[in-house]
Scaffold this motif. Structure first.
Motif, mmCIF file in Angstrom:
data_model
loop_
_atom_site.group_PDB
_atom_site.id
_atom_site.type_symbol
_atom_site.label_atom_id
_atom_site.label_comp_id
_atom_site.label_asym_id
_atom_site.label_seq_id
_atom_site.Cartn_x
_atom_site.Cartn_y
_atom_site.Cartn_z
ATOM 1 N N ARG A 113 -125.500 87.434 -66.910
ATOM 2 C CA ARG A 113 -124.089 87.521 -67.508
ATOM 3 C C ARG A 113 -123.499 88.873 -67.904
ATOM 4 N N LEU A 114 -124.313 89.725 -67.783
ATOM 5 C CA LEU A 114 -123.922 91.077 -68.581
ATOM 6 C C LEU A 114 -122.583 91.860 -67.868
ATOM 7 N N PRO A 115 -121.710 92.038 -68.851
ATOM 8 C CA PRO A 115 -120.476 92.634 -68.235
ATOM 9 C C PRO A 115 -120.583 94.262 -67.601
ATOM 10 N N MET A 116 -121.344 94.258 -66.566
ATOM 11 C CA MET A 116 -121.552 95.729 -66.158
ATOM 12 C C MET A 116 -121.017 95.848 -64.900
ATOM 13 N N ALA A 117 -120.877 97.151 -64.292
ATOM 14 C CA ALA A 117 -120.454 97.212 -63.038
ATOM 15 C C ALA A 117 -121.331 97.072 -61.940
ATOM 16 N N ARG A 118 -122.895 97.045 -62.341
ATOM 17 C CA ARG A 118 -123.930 96.972 -61.348
ATOM 18 C C ARG A 118 -124.181 95.428 -61.348
ATOM 19 N N ARG A 119 -123.718 94.688 -62.259
ATOM 20 C CA ARG A 119 -124.057 93.182 -62.107
ATOM 21 C C ARG A 119 -122.972 92.697 -61.203
ATOM 22 N N TYR A 120 -121.711 93.177 -61.447
ATOM 23 C CA TYR A 120 -120.728 92.786 -60.438
ATOM 24 C C TYR A 120 -120.961 93.084 -58.946
ATOM 25 N N GLU A 121 -121.666 94.172 -58.824
ATOM 26 C CA GLU A 121 -122.145 94.823 -57.596
ATOM 27 C C GLU A 121 -122.967 93.650 -57.095
ATOM 28 N N VAL A 122 -124.032 93.206 -57.720
ATOM 29 C CA VAL A 122 -124.949 92.281 -57.174
ATOM 30 C C VAL A 122 -124.273 91.021 -56.927
ATOM 31 N N ASP A 123 -123.142 90.559 -57.657
ATOM 32 C CA ASP A 123 -122.575 89.391 -57.557
ATOM 33 C C ASP A 123 -121.994 89.427 -56.031
ATOM 34 N N GLN A 124 -121.246 90.608 -55.631
ATOM 35 C CA GLN A 124 -120.746 90.892 -54.380
ATOM 36 C C GLN A 124 -121.737 90.693 -53.321
ATOM 37 N N VAL A 125 -123.124 91.087 -53.670
ATOM 38 C CA VAL A 125 -124.099 91.024 -52.318
ATOM 39 C C VAL A 125 -124.284 89.452 -52.304
ATOM 40 N N VAL A 126 -124.507 88.778 -53.450
ATOM 41 C CA VAL A 126 -124.755 87.273 -53.521
ATOM 42 C C VAL A 126 -123.586 86.381 -52.783
ATOM 43 N N ASN A 127 -122.530 86.866 -52.973
ATOM 44 C CA ASN A 127 -121.135 86.157 -52.456
ATOM 45 C C ASN A 127 -121.128 86.441 -50.962
ATOM 46 N N ALA A 128 -121.337 87.860 -50.688
ATOM 47 C CA ALA A 128 -121.409 87.896 -49.114
ATOM 48 C C ALA A 128 -122.558 87.055 -48.255
ATOM 49 N N LEU A 129 -123.667 87.187 -49.011
ATOM 50 C CA LEU A 129 -124.833 86.287 -48.482
ATOM 51 C C LEU A 129 -124.642 84.942 -48.488
ATOM 52 N N HIS A 130 -123.922 84.279 -49.368
ATOM 53 C CA HIS A 130 -123.422 82.968 -49.532
ATOM 54 C C HIS A 130 -122.328 82.749 -48.209
ATOM 55 N N ASP A 131 -121.558 83.599 -48.181
ATOM 56 C CA ASP A 131 -120.265 83.431 -47.178
ATOM 57 C C ASP A 131 -121.034 83.530 -45.821
ATOM 58 N N ALA A 132 -122.158 84.334 -45.572
ATOM 59 C CA ALA A 132 -122.751 84.268 -44.212
ATOM 60 C C ALA A 132 -123.778 82.884 -43.866
ATOM 61 N N THR A 133 -124.281 82.532 -45.045
ATOM 62 C CA THR A 133 -125.222 81.811 -44.746
ATOM 63 C C THR A 133 -124.653 80.103 -44.960
ATOM 64 N N MET A 134 -123.938 79.758 -45.822
ATOM 65 C CA MET A 134 -123.457 78.570 -46.042
ATOM 66 C C MET A 134 -123.026 77.789 -44.686
ATOM 67 N N PRO A 135 -122.022 78.433 -43.833
ATOM 68 C CA PRO A 135 -121.614 77.752 -42.770
ATOM 69 C C PRO A 135 -122.736 77.254 -42.017
ATOM 70 N N LEU A 136 -123.759 78.320 -41.921
ATOM 71 C CA LEU A 136 -124.820 78.052 -41.015
ATOM 72 C C LEU A 136 -125.500 76.509 -41.510
ATOM 73 N N ILE A 137 -126.021 76.629 -42.762
ATOM 74 C CA ILE A 137 -126.585 75.500 -43.391
ATOM 75 C C ILE A 137 -125.819 74.314 -43.125
ATOM 76 N N ARG A 138 -124.560 74.035 -43.236
ATOM 77 C CA ARG A 138 -123.706 73.000 -42.735
ATOM 78 C C ARG A 138 -123.693 72.632 -41.231
ATOM 79 N N SER A 139 -123.691 73.657 -40.267
ATOM 80 C CA SER A 139 -123.836 73.067 -39.033
ATOM 81 C C SER A 139 -125.171 72.968 -38.708
ATOM 82 N N ARG A 140 -126.170 73.492 -39.292
ATOM 83 C CA ARG A 140 -127.553 73.090 -38.810
ATOM 84 C C ARG A 140 -127.869 71.672 -39.363
ATOM 85 N N LYS A 141 -127.240 71.237 -40.308
ATOM 86 C CA LYS A 141 -127.469 69.764 -41.183
ATOM 87 C C LYS A 141 -126.737 69.026 -40.234
ATOM 88 N N ALA A 142 -125.642 69.375 -39.650
ATOM 89 C CA ALA A 142 -124.931 68.274 -38.847
ATOM 90 C C ALA A 142 -125.583 68.174 -37.431
#
Ligand code: HEM
Length: 535
Positions: free
Chosen positions: A235-264
């Motif tokens: 939860r550190l309010p640092m620029a690097r932490r926000y950068e890491v969050d950006q990576v995590v969000n991009a990975l989520h956005d790429a992976t979550m739709p795949l998970i949903r479609s494979r599950k279906a």
């Protein structure tokens, strides 16, 4: 904890004493500053002076590191560990100090690594800071889970198979390899087209390299990982932490739709054939779904939640992309420095593999694996520049022993892959030279054969050449990575000639190695590439 409490009491006593004398007892700011300062002094004295002298590990030889304050904020790099291995007389175990004077035990003998990685693997966990740094990106995926959780997942997730000249084009090798391996792992592991090569500005392609940033801010953030508890660190309010969050969000956005479609798809198949064993479930819609990572995870006997599926998928994406990318980057660096080796490799590739542009030729794993010089160049690259240079563990079970020595719970134990691969007495006096020949042997009729152990015998063969780790937590993607690395290198060397931008640059001195999450050339790698006609 006890020490902090003692320091607080002592601080309070001092402040009370002086406060009565100088009349500032009721000023909270002064009270707090004094108490904290005394705590800090006591803590430093404990860490730097008393703890090492009381440590149960003090019986092991200590590496020479100079004064403690010079190294207090630095974790020794793999190069430092290599020096400790070279300089410290030892029987297989060396003691040294890491960041904040944390004690570490360095394993220097193959039998010691075997004890840790193979014989008692579940007595060790990944160290807390690795779990924080990687876990922040992936969640609780295979890369970071503790041993008990790992047992249930083990091996289920198999993957199927300077001055620039104006005349020659200059290639940002590191950047292109990152995009190439992202496209490959996304297509082969998840059946999705990222197209990072054609569209380098796509969200995932631009954001993913931030995961392994080598900037000073990222290094400082990593340092804090050693000090702060997870809840605060994330939860550190640092620029690097926000950068890491950006990576995590991009990975989520790429992976979550795949998970949903494979599950279906998966539940549809189950509905059609409820009798089928989980492991036997047939894919009806696409051949790919038989082997992709998410479908494999869905076949687990115990059902994984979306969060768990996401964590495992992101682990594979991250572990499978940067490592192969830096391996290929280093191989091209070595090719540029060794033109004769590059020519010999090009000759072998061109005479055995169809050009990537050919429409009538196909290449499969066994064909690529049958080229001994290509395999030898890849292995020698992984020896000199292992993408994951260090294996770090923490003892979590009482009764753990290494080389017959009892090692207490909480000890951090390290095998330096980088150091082991660069040890003179294992590899000979030319240990630092790039010699693919080490991985070749010749039959009586003069035919070259690939020797995967680099001429080493017995235990040394497994524990002295270990770019993919060893034991139950070794790399699950090894075969896939070897194939991917070989085919990428074959195509790049078959098609282009790679040369140095500064022809006078000295091998090993012209590029600084950055030991981040993976071993990278600091500031990237730029080479000239010119097309070689005729393939
Ligand atoms: C040249 C490329 C690669 C190298 C040098 C490499 C190296 C390694 C090493 C040394 C480990 C063990 C880490 C440890 O014990 O702490 C590891 C683990 C792992 N690797 Fe790789 N790797 C490569 C490519 C890949 C690929 C392509 C994938 C996925 C497709 C992958 C997935 C993983 C996973 C999931 C783990 C964790 C395994 C576990 O804890 O059970 N790696 N890798």
């Amino acid at each position: 904890m006890a020490l902090t409490f003692a320091a607080t009491l002592l601080g309070a006593a001092c402040v009370a004493h002086f406060g009565l004398q100088y009349n500032f007892l009721y000023q909270p700011a002064i009270f707090l500053t004094l108490t904290l300062s005394i705590q800090l002094v006591l803590l430093t004295w404990w860490l730097a002076y008393l703890a090492p002298r009381l440590s149960p590990l003090r019986r092991f030889p200590l590496a020479s590191q100079g004064s403690w304050w010079k190294t207090f904020l630095l974790e020794p790099t793999p190069t430092d560990l290599q020096r400790f291995m070279d300089e410290t007389p030892n029987d297989g175990l060396i003691r040294y100090f890491g960041v904040f004077h944390g004690e570490r035990l360095l394993l220097t003998k193959p039998q010691a690594t075997k004890d840790m990685m193979l014989l008692q693997p579940y007595n060790f966990n990944k160290i807390p800071v690795s779990k924080k740094l990687i876990g922040q990106l992936t969640g609780r995926g295979l890369l970071v889970v503790d041993q008990d959780e790992h047992k249930s997942l083990e091996k289920e997730i198999g993957i199927a198979s300077g001055e620039r000249s104006a005349t020659l084009p200059t290639v940002d090798v590191d950047g292109w390899m990152m995009r190439a391996t992202l496209d490959i792992i996304a297509a082969t592991g998840f059946g999705v087209k990222v197209n990072a090569i054609q569209a380098p500005d796509s969200a995932l392609a631009t954001v993913l390299p931030l995961s392994n940033s080598t900037s000073p801010q990222a290094s400082f953030y990593r340092l804090l990982g050693f000090l702060l508890p997870e809840w605060l660190y994330f939860r550190l309010p640092m620029a690097r932490r926000y950068e890491v969050d950006q990576v995590v969000n991009a990975l989520h956005d790429a992976t979550m739709p795949l998970i949903r479609s494979r599950k279906a798809e998966f539940s549809q198949q189950k509905a059609l054939d409820p009798e089928a064993e989980d492991g036997d479930t047939k894919s009806t819609s696409r051949d790919f779904a038989e082997t992709d990572v998410i479908t494999t995870l869905l076949r687990f006997p115990q059902q994984l939640s979306d969060k768990e599926l996401l964590a495992q998928s992101m682990s594979i994406l991250l572990a499978g992309q940067d490592t192969t990318s830096v391996a290929t980057t280093w191989a091209l660096y070595l090719m540029a420095h060794h033109p004769q080796i590059q020519s010999r490799l090009r000759q072998e590739v061109r005479s055995n593999l169809p050009s990537p542009a050919a429409t009538d030729g196909s290449v499969d794993a066994s064909l690529v694996e049958s080229l001994p010089y290509l395999a030898a160049v890849c292995s020698e690259t992984l020896r000199l520049f292992p993408p994951a240079p260090i294996l770090r563990r923490e003892v979590v079970k009482a009764g753990t022993s290494i080389l017959g020595e009892h090692i207490p719970v909480g000890t951090q134990v390290i095998t330096s892959i980088w150091g082991t691969h660069r040890t003179r007495h294992i590899w000979g006096p030319d240990v630092l030279a790039f010699k693919p020949e080490r991985f070749l042997r010749y039959t009586e009729d003069g035919k070259a054969k690939f020797d995967s152990h680099g001429g080493l015998q017995g235990e040394a063969a497994t524990y002295c050449f270990l770019p993919f780790g060893a034991g139950v937590r070794s790399c699950i993607g090894e075969r896939f990575a070897r194939g991917e690395f070989a085919i990428l290198l074959a195509a790049l060397v078959g098609k282009f000639e790679w040369t140095l931008i500064d022809p006078k640059a000295k091998f090993g001195e012209d590029v600084k190695v950055n030991f981040g999450l993976v071993l990278k050339p600091d500031g990237g790698l730029f080479l000239h590439a010119s097309k070689v006609e005729g393939w």
